[in-house]
Design a protein around this motif. Structure first.
Motif, short mmCIF file in Angstrom:
data_model
loop_
_atom_site.label_atom_id
_atom_site.label_comp_id
_atom_site.label_asym_id
_atom_site.label_seq_id
_atom_site.Cartn_x
_atom_site.Cartn_y
_atom_site.Cartn_z
N ALA A 89 -18.02 -69.83 57.78
CA ALA A 89 -17.66 -69.80 56.37
C ALA A 89 -18.54 -70.67 55.49
O ALA A 89 -18.69 -70.41 54.30
CB ALA A 89 -16.19 -70.21 56.20
N THR A 90 -19.14 -71.71 56.07
CA THR A 90 -19.91 -72.65 55.25
C THR A 90 -21.23 -72.97 55.94
O THR A 90 -21.42 -72.71 57.14
CB THR A 90 -19.15 -73.97 55.05
N LEU A 91 -22.15 -73.56 55.16
CA LEU A 91 -23.44 -73.97 55.70
C LEU A 91 -23.27 -74.98 56.82
O LEU A 91 -23.93 -74.89 57.87
CB LEU A 91 -24.30 -74.54 54.58
N ARG A 92 -22.38 -75.94 56.63
CA ARG A 92 -22.16 -76.95 57.67
C ARG A 92 -21.59 -76.33 58.94
O ARG A 92 -21.97 -76.71 60.05
CB ARG A 92 -21.24 -78.05 57.14
N GLU A 93 -20.69 -75.37 58.80
CA GLU A 93 -20.16 -74.69 59.98
C GLU A 93 -21.26 -73.93 60.72
O GLU A 93 -21.30 -73.90 61.95
CB GLU A 93 -19.04 -73.71 59.58
N GLN A 94 -22.16 -73.29 59.95
CA GLN A 94 -23.25 -72.53 60.58
C GLN A 94 -24.19 -73.45 61.34
O GLN A 94 -24.65 -73.14 62.44
CB GLN A 94 -24.03 -71.76 59.52
N ILE A 95 -24.50 -74.60 60.75
CA ILE A 95 -25.37 -75.57 61.43
C ILE A 95 -24.72 -76.04 62.72
O ILE A 95 -25.37 -76.17 63.77
CB ILE A 95 -25.69 -76.74 60.49
N ALA A 96 -23.41 -76.30 62.67
CA ALA A 96 -22.69 -76.73 63.87
C ALA A 96 -22.68 -75.63 64.94
O ALA A 96 -22.84 -75.90 66.14
CB ALA A 96 -21.27 -77.12 63.51
N ALA A 97 -22.52 -74.37 64.49
CA ALA A 97 -22.52 -73.25 65.44
C ALA A 97 -23.89 -73.10 66.09
O ALA A 97 -23.99 -72.82 67.30
CB ALA A 97 -22.13 -71.96 64.72
N GLU A 98 -24.94 -73.27 65.31
CA GLU A 98 -26.28 -73.19 65.88
C GLU A 98 -26.51 -74.30 66.90
O GLU A 98 -27.07 -74.07 67.97
CB GLU A 98 -27.32 -73.28 64.77
N ARG A 99 -26.05 -75.51 66.56
CA ARG A 99 -26.22 -76.64 67.48
C ARG A 99 -25.52 -76.36 68.80
O ARG A 99 -26.05 -76.63 69.88
CB ARG A 99 -25.68 -77.90 66.81
N ALA A 100 -24.31 -75.81 68.74
CA ALA A 100 -23.57 -75.49 69.96
C ALA A 100 -24.27 -74.40 70.76
O ALA A 100 -24.35 -74.46 72.00
CB ALA A 100 -22.15 -75.06 69.61
N SER A 101 -24.83 -73.41 70.07
CA SER A 101 -25.50 -72.30 70.75
C SER A 101 -26.74 -72.77 71.50
O SER A 101 -26.98 -72.37 72.64
CB SER A 101 -25.89 -71.24 69.72
N ARG A 102 -27.53 -73.63 70.88
CA ARG A 102 -28.78 -74.02 71.55
C ARG A 102 -28.53 -74.93 72.74
O ARG A 102 -29.38 -75.02 73.63
CB ARG A 102 -29.75 -74.64 70.55
N ARG A 103 -27.36 -75.54 72.82
CA ARG A 103 -27.04 -76.35 74.00
C ARG A 103 -26.80 -75.48 75.23
O ARG A 103 -26.90 -75.96 76.36
CB ARG A 103 -25.82 -77.22 73.72
N THR A 104 -26.48 -74.21 75.02
CA THR A 104 -26.23 -73.30 76.14
C THR A 104 -27.35 -72.28 76.34
O THR A 104 -27.27 -71.45 77.24
CB THR A 104 -24.90 -72.55 75.93
N GLU A 105 -28.39 -72.35 75.50
CA GLU A 105 -29.50 -71.40 75.61
C GLU A 105 -30.40 -71.78 76.77
O GLU A 105 -30.89 -72.91 76.85
CB GLU A 105 -30.29 -71.37 74.31
N GLU A 106 -30.62 -70.83 77.67
CA GLU A 106 -31.40 -71.11 78.88
C GLU A 106 -32.89 -70.84 78.70
O GLU A 106 -33.71 -71.38 79.44
CB GLU A 106 -30.86 -70.29 80.05
N VAL A 107 -33.27 -69.99 77.74
CA VAL A 107 -34.68 -69.68 77.53
C VAL A 107 -35.28 -70.74 76.62
O VAL A 107 -34.77 -70.99 75.53
CB VAL A 107 -34.86 -68.29 76.91
N PRO A 108 -36.34 -71.42 77.05
CA PRO A 108 -36.91 -72.52 76.26
C PRO A 108 -37.39 -72.10 74.88
O PRO A 108 -37.77 -70.95 74.66
CB PRO A 108 -38.09 -73.00 77.13
N VAL A 109 -37.38 -73.05 73.96
CA VAL A 109 -37.83 -72.81 72.60
C VAL A 109 -39.22 -72.21 72.59
O VAL A 109 -39.49 -71.23 71.88
CB VAL A 109 -37.79 -74.12 71.78
N ALA A 110 -40.15 -72.79 73.33
CA ALA A 110 -41.54 -72.34 73.30
C ALA A 110 -41.67 -70.89 73.74
O ALA A 110 -42.46 -70.12 73.18
CB ALA A 110 -42.41 -73.23 74.18
N GLU A 111 -40.87 -70.48 74.72
CA GLU A 111 -40.96 -69.11 75.22
C GLU A 111 -40.44 -68.12 74.18
O GLU A 111 -41.04 -67.06 73.94
CB GLU A 111 -40.15 -68.98 76.52
N ARG A 112 -39.33 -68.45 73.54
CA ARG A 112 -38.78 -67.57 72.51
C ARG A 112 -39.70 -67.52 71.29
O ARG A 112 -39.93 -66.45 70.72
CB ARG A 112 -37.38 -68.04 72.12
#
Length: 423
Positions: A89-112
Motif C-alpha cells: 500500500a505504501t512506499l515504505r511497505e514496498q521497500i520492506a517487501a523488497e528487502r524481505a524478498s532479496r534475503r531469500t533470493e538464491e540467484v546472485p545480484v551479478a548474475e541477474r
C-alpha cells in the motif's frame, strides 16, 4: 557470467560499411565506418561496388544506439524463477517487501543483472544509467556486484551507476558514509529519494546529496515521487542548488510526477526554473501523473526516458525494449503525429544520450564537432515514427564498432552480408 550468443557467422565482426541503410531523415545511404565510427555517409547508388566487409541492411532503419536513462539492474529477477507480485500500500511497505524478498533470493545480484544487461544489448540499447541500492541492509554489496558486471559487459554495453539511497538519507543511519564510499568506489552519480515525502527533511537530504556531489565532482539523479506543489517546490529547490553549484547538464530528476499534477501557472513557473538551471527530467510513462512531455520540451526542459523497474519486486512488467518504452510514453502522452512520435523516439536516443552526458553519439561523421559514436542499431522499420508505433525487431546491434547482437541469429533473415560486387 556466461557469454552472450555469438553474432551470425555471416556478419563481419567489425563491418567496414552499412550499405542500403535508411537514415532517420529518410535517405537511403551507405554508411562507411572507420575504427567503428561513422566516417562518411553517401547516398546509396544502385550498381555501385560495395566495399569488402560491408553489411547490407536492405533498407532497414539505422539509428544511433538506444539509451535507457533509468533502470535498476540490481533489482531485476530476470535469470531467477518467476515470483508472483506482492501488492503493497505504501512506499515504505514496498521497500520492506523488497528487502524481505532479496534475503531469500538464491540467484546472485551479478548474475541477474548480467542477464538483464544482455537482454538490453540484444534489443539495441548501447548505454544505460542504472540506480543501485546503497543502504544499511546491502551496504556496498550491490554496487560492487554491478561494478563487476560493468567490467564484464563493457564491450557490449555502457553502464553508468547511481548510488541510490533506497532506504532514505537523513532517516537511515550510516547511509551518508555509505554514499560517500560508493562515490569513491566508482559510482558515477549520487541519487536521492523524496526529500520531503520519505525523509521529511528536504534541506537535510539535499544538503547531503549536493554536498557529496560537489566533493566528488559527480552528477546527481534523484527519485522524486512527491506530487502537487510539494513536489514542484522541491524541483525548484533542486534547480536553485544546481545553478548555485554550476551543475547544469549534470542533474536529473527521475519521475517528477508533480509536473503532471499541478496547474498551468505552477507548471510554467517550475519549468522555467528547470530549464534555466539545466535540470533534466526522466519519465518512464507511469500509470499515475506523468510530466507533460511536449510542454516541457517547448519550455526548454530536457526530457528523456528510462525503463525503471524490469520484472522485480516493484512490478512484474518490463521487457528492456526502449522502443516499446517510447511507445508506452507516446500512448500516455497522446502523441500521434509523425513529429510527435519522432519526439518520443528522441526520448530514448539523442535526448537520453545528452542527459547522460555521452560525448560521442549519433550518426554524424566523426570529423564533426560532436563526433560519432561506435554504437548503432538497425531495426526493421522505415522511420523513427514507425519504430515508436510498432517497436519492430532488431536486425543489427553494434557496440564499439563490433557486431554484438541481436542474439537470435536465425530470426532475422533481412540482415544479409553485402556482396563484394555491385547491388
Amino acid at each position: 557470467m556466461s557469454e552472450a550468443p555469438a553474432p551470425p557467422p555471416t556478419a563481419p565482426d567489425e563491418p567496414t560499411a552499412l550499405v542500403r541503410s535508411t537514415l532517420p531523415d529518410g535517405r537511403t545511404a551507405d554508411v562507411h565506418l572507420r575504427d567503428g565510427r561513422v566516417h562518411a555517409v553517401e547516398d546509396h547508388v544502385p550498381g555501385r561496388p560495395t566495399p569488402p566487409g560491408a553489411l547490407d541492411l536492405a533498407g532497414a532503419l539505422l539509428l544511433p544506439a538506444l539509451v535507457d536513462g533509468h533502470a535498476h539492474l540490481d533489482k531485476t529477477l530476470l535469470g531467477a524463477p518467476w515470483r508472483p507480485h506482492r501488492a503493497t500500500a505504501t512506499l515504505r511497505e514496498q521497500i520492506a517487501a523488497e528487502r524481505a524478498s532479496r534475503r531469500t533470493e538464491e540467484v546472485p545480484v551479478a548474475e541477474r543483472a548480467a542477464a538483464l544487461a544482455c537482454r538490453m544489448v540484444s534489443l539495441g540499447t548501447g548505454h544505460v544509467r542504472s540506480h543501485v541500492d546503497v543502504d544499511p541492509d546491502t551496504g556496498l554489496d550491490h554496487l560492487h556486484a554491478l561494478l563487476t558486471v560493468r567490467e564484464n559487459v563493457g564491450d557490449r554495453l555502457g553502464i553508468q551507476l547511481v548510488a541510490f539511497p533506497q532506504s532514505g538519507v537523513v532517516t537511515a543511519p550510516g547511509v551518508v558514509d555509505l554514499l560517500d564510499a560508493a562515490l569513491a568506489d566508482g559510482a558515477d552519480l549520487i541519487g536521492g529519494l523524496d526529500p520531503v515525502g520519505f525523509d521529511g527533511d528536504a534541506d537535510g537530504q539535499l544538503d547531503i546529496v549536493f554536498g557529496l556531489a560537489q566533493r566528488h565532482g559527480k552528477g546527481v539523479d534523484l527519485h522524486l515521487h512527491d506530487g502537487g506543489e510539494t513536489g514542484t517546490a522541491q524541483l525548484r529547490d533542486i534547480a536553485a542548488r544546481t545553478a548555485a553549484l554550476g551543475l547544469g547538464g549534470k542533474v536529473a530528476v527521475s519521475h517528477a510526477y508533480a509536473l503532471g499534477d499541478v496547474g498551468e501557472a505552477e507548471l510554467d513557473r517550475t519549468c522555467a526554473a528547470l530549464a534555466a538551471a539545466g535540470v533534466a527530467i526522466m519519465t518512464n510513462g507511469p500509470s499515475g501523473p506523468m510530466p507533460p512531455v511536449l510542454r516541457l520540451r517547448e519550455q526548454g526542459v530536457r526530457v528523456f526516458a528510462g525503463s525503471d523497474n524490469i520484472r522485480d519486486t516493484w512490478w512484474p512488467y518490463g521487457t528492456a525494449d526502449m522502443l516499446e518504452r517510447a511507445t508506452i510514453i507516446g500512448l500516455r502522452a497522446g502523441l500521434m503525429t509523425d513529429a510527435e512520435l519522432g519526439a518520443a523516439a528522441s526520448l530514448v536516443t539523442d535526448e537520453a544520450a545528452a542527459a547522460l552526458g555521452l560525448r560521442a553519439y549519433g550518426l554524424t561523421p566523426s570529423g564533426s564537432a560532436r563526433g560519432s559514436a561506435r554504437e548503432m542499431v538497425g531495426v526493421a522499420g522505415s522511420t523513427a515514427a514507425a519504430t515508436v508505433a510498432s517497436h519492430p525487431r532488431r536486425l543489427l546491434v553494434l557496440h564499439g564498432g563490433r557486431v554484438v547482437g541481436p542474439f537470435a541469429d536465425d530470426a532475422y533473415p533481412a540482415l544479409v552480408p553485402a556482396a563484394g560486387g555491385a547491388r
